[in-house]
Design a protein around this motif. Structure first.
Motif, PDB file in Angstrom:
ATOM      1  N   GLU A  18      -4.253  -4.367  11.386  1.00 31.25           N
ATOM      2  CA  GLU A  18      -4.389  -5.856  10.925  1.00 31.25           C
ATOM      3  C   GLU A  18      -3.416  -6.595  11.441  1.00 31.25           C
ATOM      4  O   GLU A  18      -2.501  -7.453  11.849  1.00 31.25           O
TER       5      GLU A  18
ATOM      6  N   SER B  99      -3.466   7.491  -1.839  1.00 32.37           N
ATOM      7  CA  SER B  99      -4.828   7.628  -0.997  1.00 32.37           C
ATOM      8  C   SER B  99      -4.631   8.944  -2.024  1.00 32.37           C
ATOM      9  O   SER B  99      -4.080  10.148  -2.232  1.00 32.37           O
TER      10      SER B  99
ATOM     11  N   GLY C 234     -13.066   7.382   4.647  1.00 35.88           N
ATOM     12  CA  GLY C 234     -13.574   6.264   4.115  1.00 35.88           C
ATOM     13  C   GLY C 234     -13.809   6.667   2.453  1.00 35.88           C
ATOM     14  O   GLY C 234     -14.596   5.639   2.350  1.00 35.88           O
ATOM     15  N   LYS C 235     -13.194   8.029   1.606  1.00 36.80           N
ATOM     16  CA  LYS C 235     -13.844   7.980   0.447  1.00 36.80           C
ATOM     17  C   LYS C 235     -12.823   7.034  -0.750  1.00 36.80           C
ATOM     18  O   LYS C 235     -13.642   6.705  -0.453  1.00 36.80           O
ATOM     19  N   CYS C 236     -11.978   7.147  -0.141  1.00 35.64           N
ATOM     20  CA  CYS C 236     -11.203   6.372  -1.068  1.00 35.64           C
ATOM     21  C   CYS C 236     -10.177   5.318  -0.355  1.00 35.64           C
ATOM     22  O   CYS C 236     -10.273   4.395   0.540  1.00 35.64           O
ATOM     23  N   VAL C 237     -10.160   4.025  -1.377  1.00 35.66           N
ATOM     24  CA  VAL C 237      -9.384   2.652  -0.814  1.00 35.66           C
ATOM     25  C   VAL C 237      -8.576   2.293   0.256  1.00 35.66           C
ATOM     26  O   VAL C 237      -8.275   1.935   0.664  1.00 35.66           O
ATOM     27  N   PRO C 238      -7.457   3.073  -0.965  1.00 38.25           N
ATOM     28  CA  PRO C 238      -6.320   2.704   0.238  1.00 38.25           C
ATOM     29  C   PRO C 238      -6.028   3.374   1.146  1.00 38.25           C
ATOM     30  O   PRO C 238      -5.570   2.694   2.300  1.00 38.25           O
TER      31      PRO C 238
ATOM     32  N   TYR D 229      -6.544  -0.148   7.475  1.00 29.78           N
ATOM     33  CA  TYR D 229      -8.012  -1.585   8.363  1.00 29.78           C
ATOM     34  C   TYR D 229      -6.493  -2.539   8.206  1.00 29.78           C
ATOM     35  O   TYR D 229      -6.554  -3.623   9.197  1.00 29.78           O
ATOM     36  N   GLN D 230      -6.034  -2.668   7.147  1.00 25.32           N
ATOM     37  CA  GLN D 230      -5.657  -4.535   6.686  1.00 25.32           C
ATOM     38  C   GLN D 230      -3.890  -4.362   7.298  1.00 25.32           C
ATOM     39  O   GLN D 230      -3.154  -4.877   8.197  1.00 25.32           O
TER      40      GLN D 230
ATOM     41  N   LEU E 278       2.126  -2.671   1.237  1.00 27.14           N
ATOM     42  CA  LEU E 278       0.675  -1.675   1.162  1.00 27.14           C
ATOM     43  C   LEU E 278       0.871  -0.987   1.507  1.00 27.14           C
ATOM     44  O   LEU E 278       0.026   0.567   1.328  1.00 27.14           O
TER      45      LEU E 278
ATOM     46  N   VAL F 211      -7.690   4.328  11.722  1.00 26.68           N
ATOM     47  CA  VAL F 211      -8.355   3.587  10.618  1.00 26.68           C
ATOM     48  C   VAL F 211      -9.589   4.218  11.200  1.00 26.68           C
ATOM     49  O   VAL F 211     -10.996   5.075  10.863  1.00 26.68           O
TER      50      VAL F 211
ATOM     51  N   ARG G  32      -8.995   3.235   3.901  1.00 28.94           N
ATOM     52  CA  ARG G  32      -9.879   3.290   4.369  1.00 28.94           C
ATOM     53  C   ARG G  32      -9.645   1.416   4.303  1.00 28.94           C
ATOM     54  O   ARG G  32      -9.952   0.949   5.303  1.00 28.94           O
ATOM     55  N   GLU G  33      -9.340   0.649   3.240  1.00 29.91           N
ATOM     56  CA  GLU G  33      -9.108  -0.564   3.258  1.00 29.91           C
ATOM     57  C   GLU G  33      -7.323  -1.517   3.584  1.00 29.91           C
ATOM     58  O   GLU G  33      -7.454  -1.495   3.652  1.00 29.91           O
ATOM     59  N   GLY G  34      -6.757  -0.224   3.029  1.00 29.14           N
ATOM     60  CA  GLY G  34      -5.609  -0.079   3.627  1.00 29.14           C
ATOM     61  C   GLY G  34      -4.650  -0.651   5.372  1.00 29.14           C
ATOM     62  O   GLY G  34      -4.201  -0.661   5.472  1.00 29.14           O
TER      63      GLY G  34
ATOM     64  N   SER H  38     -10.526   7.860   9.454  1.00 30.08           N
ATOM     65  CA  SER H  38     -10.434   8.546   8.391  1.00 30.08           C
ATOM     66  C   SER H  38     -11.377   7.942   7.407  1.00 30.08           C
ATOM     67  O   SER H  38     -12.682   7.922   8.296  1.00 30.08           O
TER      68      SER H  38
END
Lengths: 258, 617
Positions: free
Chosen positions: B491, B520, B477-481, B487-488, B512, B472, B483-485, B475
């Motif tokens: 969590e 990615s 942070g360019k692509c959503v899966p 992280y989630q 996920l 995390v 950067r956000e994936g 990463s």
């Protein structure tokens, strides 16, 4: 021209044209959040993923972002398989956790039956979907004033070192291209504020309204060879003047005719 | 002196060899990073000082030599006395006088400083007899620990640049490529792409400029083999790169090294300067038509910059973010020109293949993974360090026979291979042959050869959470899966560790993970869920224990464990003095009492108790 198969239909396209363009020309709706005609594709939202294969791949297939994959002979493309729809749904689910307040995100998520995220809503999330449209348009202008700073989950769009960007000229291209209207700016008392900086506006000689920042006018004069007096009068006043001139012409024509 | 012909190189080699082999007896002090951190420079200087003072007939100041890493980092600082091969471990500055008097002058071996075999409890005098070394086969690390990395003359003396001479004078570029292809060498950076195929594609790509890049980013936590190679045998890497440049027709090369490897940067720069000075790098190498220069490009230490397209952007001075690679970098890489990117270990192996032939190399290892591979052993293992073994050797041989097994009498639980994007393999997979394909099949990967060994006091969910946290923060942070994936996913993993997750959460995590893997942009995201997926594959019961029973079988997750004091307590008061929340009370020589309501489960008492009287449940 190359020949491909898209969702079972044989399609011809210029060699090297990106798949997303070809697919959309066929009237097929492949979603995308970071795609914009004015800028180069960057493949960050991953919503335009499609499945590709070829006859000679013996059943092997892979997922590619159609905005970045060039057309080539013999490609067999599928755009809406259940797997792809599941990936798109999961991505929208992640967007919804990051940007719960964005109408664009809400609307697109709803198309996948999502009204609230399955994940933890991110406390520091805002409506920025990190599509890079703003940084890419800034690059097109040759300014590169803003970019993504920090890394990973902490990444935000900002000036260098998270300071007000020294190369910004206040042109508003970033704010205009932003799909979620998240870039704040305002004009007040002959100045424009954006990205933590304040710019002088050139006021219209006739009506006094702010036309353009002095820095942007300088940039256009230099880069686009626009005459120095072009920005002295605002577009509205120019229109009024033109109408007056045209009116004069009509009067003149009437005079000549009679 | 400029070496502009093979004849001159051979002549120079004879001179170098004479100097290198001149001292009959040698005191070799390891100045690799591990030993250096334990004070080996002081040891080295003390030897120089005392040897000069004592005036021993067959040991002069020239006899005291420093070398790069020997690999056995757990026992540093290391000192070897040649020609006997006497191997002294954990040598301190204070031991030097004794070694000089007893061993150098008195020809006597000091038992106290010898290695003790873990199985037989016997002292081993000669390093070649230590299982850690005896089972290894060193190709990429062939000169590490035998030469002074700061002296090109040492490298020449042990046969350096002979392979380059052979390639330039007796082989065509195509023959070099054919030889590498025939050897079956696969990229040592992790993915295992056939090196010969990569070079052939690049050589064929039409362009005026071709680049050769060496990936020395090595970002995996627990991996340190490339650092060692660059810092202990830099010329092998240079020689491999020059041979590659000849094969693909390149004039400019770059070595991308992370800023966290300052010693490697200094050593490499010295090597580049010396090679240039002697005409082995730069214009008209060895008097031939080949001109090739190498520059060092220092990276900021971002994990993602080990990814090829991000690395190339970083070398070009841009932000290290990957791009979609539908046009491969061998066709359009650095500055959009055809580029060969290989790992440090790959380049270091090339001269050996050119010199000894493809058949020799292909005869080592397995059919599909030829040659040897360097592994960095770290974590809960006795012999922390670097080992190079033939491909196809089992995990058991590496971990137990060479690595000495798990310390403190604990039980082996899992081994994490391939860095954060790799996977954890359980005891049931311990007899798995280690090669590119078997590891991938088992749900892990070769990666850069990092091996983190875990014992039974490890919580696999916590391990997954740890590696996900690393990814995390690394990463781009360019692509959503990604950067956000990721992280989630992290969590949710933390939620499992806290005992707050449900089985629906676990199902969500699996969904996920699949999206991140497929969706990615680059290798970081695509392999990002591996720590979770591989621990779930082999340790699902541990996940379920956290979820259903609210228990942590490894005894690690703070919210799910309780500490208690058993009858083994001798009343030594040690735990009372370290407990930060004063949860333990009692008197000297009487069993202490722990109040579970006050205890915040930090584990300080457990760490300090010498009588195993603290119980975790």
């Amino acid at each position: 021209m190359v020949q491909m198969t898209i969702n079972g239909k044989v399609v011809k396209a210029p060699d090297g044209e990106m798949l997303l363009t070809v697919i959309r020309r066929q009237g097929i709706d492949v979603p995308a959040l970071c795609d914009h005609a004015a800028v180069e594709p960057c493949g960050s939202c991953r919503m335009c993923l499609v499945e590709i294969t070829r006859e000679d791949w013996n059943g092997w297939k892979k997922y590619v972002t159609s905005c970045l994959y060039p057309s080539e002979n013999g490609l067999i493309v599928s755009t809406h398989t259940p797997e792809l729809q599941e990936i798109r749904r999961n991505i929208m689910d992640l967007y919804l956790a990051r940007c719960p307040g964005s109408e664009l995100v809400q609307k697109m998520a709803e198309e996948y039956g999502l009204t609230r995220t399955s994940y933890k809503t991110i406390p520091e999330g805002d409506n920025c979907i990190m599509c890079y449209a703003c940084t890419r348009i800034c690059e097109v202008l040759g300014r590169n004033a803003i970019s993504a700073v920090h890394r990973g989950h902490a990444k935000v769009i900002s000036g260098p070192f998270d300071d007000p960007p020294p190369d910004c000229i206040g042109c508003l291209s970033c704010a205009n291209i932003c799909p979620t209207d998240v870039i704040e700016w305002h004009d007040q008392d002959g100045t424009r504020a954006i990205w933590g900086r304040t710019f002088d506006l050139i006021s219209c000689r006739q009506c006094g309204k702010g036309i353009i920042t002095r820095d942007f006018a300088e940039y256009l004069k230099e880069k686009r060879q626009i005459p120095a007096d072009y920005f002295e009068i605002c577009d509205d006043c120019k229109r009024v003047e033109l109408a007056r001139k045209m009116g004069g012409l009509v009067d003149l024509a009437k005079e000549v005719a009679s | 002196m400029r070496i502009d012909s093979i004849e001159k190189l051979d002549k120079w080699r004879k001179e170098c060899r004479r100097t290198f082999e001149a001292p009959k007896r040698k005191v070799i002090v390891c100045l690799g990073e591990g030993c250096l951190a334990n004070g080996s420079e002081e040891v080295f200087n003390e030897f120089k000082k005392l040897v000069a003072e004592k005036k021993i007939p067959d040991v002069t100041v020239e006899s005291v030599a420093k070398t790069g890493c020997h690999g056995f980092c757990a026992l540093g600082p290391l000192v070897i006395i040649e020609p006997d091969g006497t191997f002294y471990t954990k040598v301190s500055k204070g031991d030097v006088a004794k070694i000089v008097d007893k061993t150098l002058i008195g020809h006597e071996i000091i038992d106290k400083l010898l290695y003790t075999d873990a199985k037989t409890a016997e002292k081993v005098a000669n390093y070649e007899k230590i299982p850690f070394y005896a089972r290894q086969q060193r190709i990429s690390l062939r000169h590490c620990g035998t030469i002074d990395p700061h002296k090109i003359t040492d490298y020449i003396a042990v046969g350096g640049y002979a392979a380059l001479g052979k390639a330039l004078t007796t082989m065509t570029p195509q023959q070099v490529i054919d030889e590498i292809t025939k050897s079956g060498l696969r990229g040592r950076g992790g993915a295992g792409f056939p090196t010969g195929k990569k070079w052939a594609t690049c050589a064929k790509a039409p362009a005026d400029v071709h680049y050769v890049i060496c990936n020395g980013d090595e970002g995996d936590p627990g991996a340190f083999s490339d650092r060692t190679t660059m810092g202990s045998d830099p010329h092998s890497v240079l020689e491999g790169m020059i041979i590659c440049a000849y094969a693909v027709g390149s004039h400019q090369g770059y070595i991308y090294v992370r800023e966290e490897y300052p010693l490697a940067v200094v050593t490499l720069q010295k090597a580049i300067d010396e090679a240039k000075q002697h005409g082995l790098l730069g214009e008209h190498i060895l008097g031939t038509e080949l001109s090739f220069d190498i520059k060092i490009s220092r990276g900021g230490g971002a994990f993602v910059c080990g990814e090829s397209s991000a690395l190339m952007r970083s070398v070009a001075g841009e932000v290290g973010e990957p791009r979609a690679k539908y046009i491969r970098s061998v066709i359009k890489g650095l500055h959009d020109q055809p580029t060969v990117l290989n790992n440090v270990e790959t380049y270091a192996t090339v001269p050996a293949i050119v010199e000894r032939g493809a058949d020799w190399f292909a005869g080592i290892g397995t059919k599909k993974s030829t040659g040897t591979k360097v592994f960095s052993l770290a974590g809960k293992i006795k012999n922390t360090g670097l080992v190079e073994v033939p491909m196809g050797i089992t995990l058991r041989e590496i971990i137990f026979d060479i690595g000495g097994g798990v310390p403190d009498g604990r039980k082996f639980k899992a081994v994490q291979t391939g860095g954060p994007s790799g996977g954890c393999l359980p005891e049931g997979k311990i007899d798995l042959p280690v090669d590119f394909d078997s590891l991938t099949e088992a749900g892990s990967m070769m990666g850069s050869g990092g091996m983190v060994i875990m014992d039974d006091r490890t919580c696999m969910v916590e391990v997954a959470r740890y590696f996900l946290s690393f990814l995390v923060s690394e990463s781009c942070g360019k692509c959503v899966p990604c950067r956000e994936g990721l992280y989630q996913l992290r969590e949710l993993c933390a939620k499992v560790c806290d005992g707050e997750a449900t089985e629906e959460d676990l199902a969500l995590m699996e969904r996920l993970a699949k999206t991140i893997k497929v969706g990615s942009l680059c290798g970081l995201g695509q392999s990002g869920p591996n720590p979770f997926l591989s621990t779930l594959l082999y340790f699902r019961d541990e996940y379920l224990a956290h979820i259903r029973d609210k228990k942590c079988p490894g005894g690690v997750c703070r919210k799910l464990i309780t500490y208690a004091i058993t009858d083994a307590c001798t009343g030594c008061m040690a735990c009372i003095s370290v407990c930060p929340v004063h949860a333990i009370t009692g008197e000297r020589k009487k069993k202490h009492v722990l109040d579970k309501n006050i205890c915040d489960r930090c584990g300080s008492c457990y760490a300090v108790c010498k009588f195993d009287a603290i119980e975790i449940s």
